[in-house]
Design a protein around this motif. Structure first.
Motif: not given
Length: 230
Positions: A3, A25, A27, A111
């Motif tokens: 992320t 990545f 996200r 996250e």
């Protein structure tokens, strides 16, 4: 899972574009404060709004709300205004970002075992603090926002005319941040020349607002890696 976390831009979309182009990545999470800078104007605001609209419409990135964004979401609410806000910039932004775009914004995001927000949460912010309870409270605030109503969570804290009794996800300065036991957090909001860290009982916390996103971060398997412009 990788992320990419991009903190406060304040119109430096070129810094965001750099991280988006150079990092691998799965996200992207933006920590808010896309607008307002020293000596900016309505033209700058419009350009940033167009940049945002492109990503809101064509990517699955997570866009968190910052204290320099919420006044443009609610331009007729004086209690939400912050330094840098002007009516001319609000008008330019509102020509580009419609209600459907603002509905993409969040107050907080979980996250990989971390809680991400613009300014963070202290233990006194909510009774029996936990990630689930904080996210639920933020979700309630954003549902109201999407109906055109201002929840006190969006406003100032710790000020005589504020909407809250204490700092919250949009306004709490890093100096006032107190770690919450068992809760790891990543925030922006308070600019400085370097990354800052606070540790608590089973709690790691970072403020990564440096140089209008001249620093970013990668979160992978729960571990945070700091990225810096060369």
């Amino acid at each position: 899972m990788r992320t990419l976390i991009i903190p406060d831009l304040h119109h430096r979309t070129d810094h965001a574009d750099h991280w988006l182009a150079t990092q691998r990545f799965d996200r992207v999470v933006f920590l808010g404060d896309y607008f307002d800078a020293f000596d900016d104007n309505a033209s700058d605001a419009r350009l940033t709004a167009v940049w945002l609209r492109e990503r809101l419409e064509n990517t699955s990135a997570v866009f968190l709300l910052g204290n320099h964004d919420v006044p443009y979401m609610f331009p007729d609410e004086p209690a939400l205004e912050c330094p840098g806000f002007t009516r001319s910039k609000a008008a330019a932004i509102r020509e580009v970002l419609q209600r459907r775009h603002w509905q993409r914004f969040e107050l907080a995001w979980q996250e990989q075992g971390w809680l991400l927000s613009h300014a963070g949460f202290s233990p006194i912010w909510i009774e029996k603090p936990s990630c689930a309870r904080i996210l639920a409270r933020c979700g309630k605030a954003m549902k109201l926002a999407h109906r055109g109503k201002v929840d006190p969570v969006l406003g100032y804290g710790e000020q005589p005319h504020g909407l809250q009794r204490f700092g919250g996800p949009l306004w709490m300065p890093w100096e006032a941040f107190v770690p919450t036991s068992g809760l790891n957090q990543i925030v922006g909001h308070t600019s400085d020349t370097e990354i800052r860290e606070k540790t608590g009982e089973r709690s790691q916390n970072y403020c990564i607002d440096v140089g209008n996103a001249s620093v970013a971060a990668i979160l992978s398997e729960g571990r945070l890696e700091i990225l810096e412009l060369a």
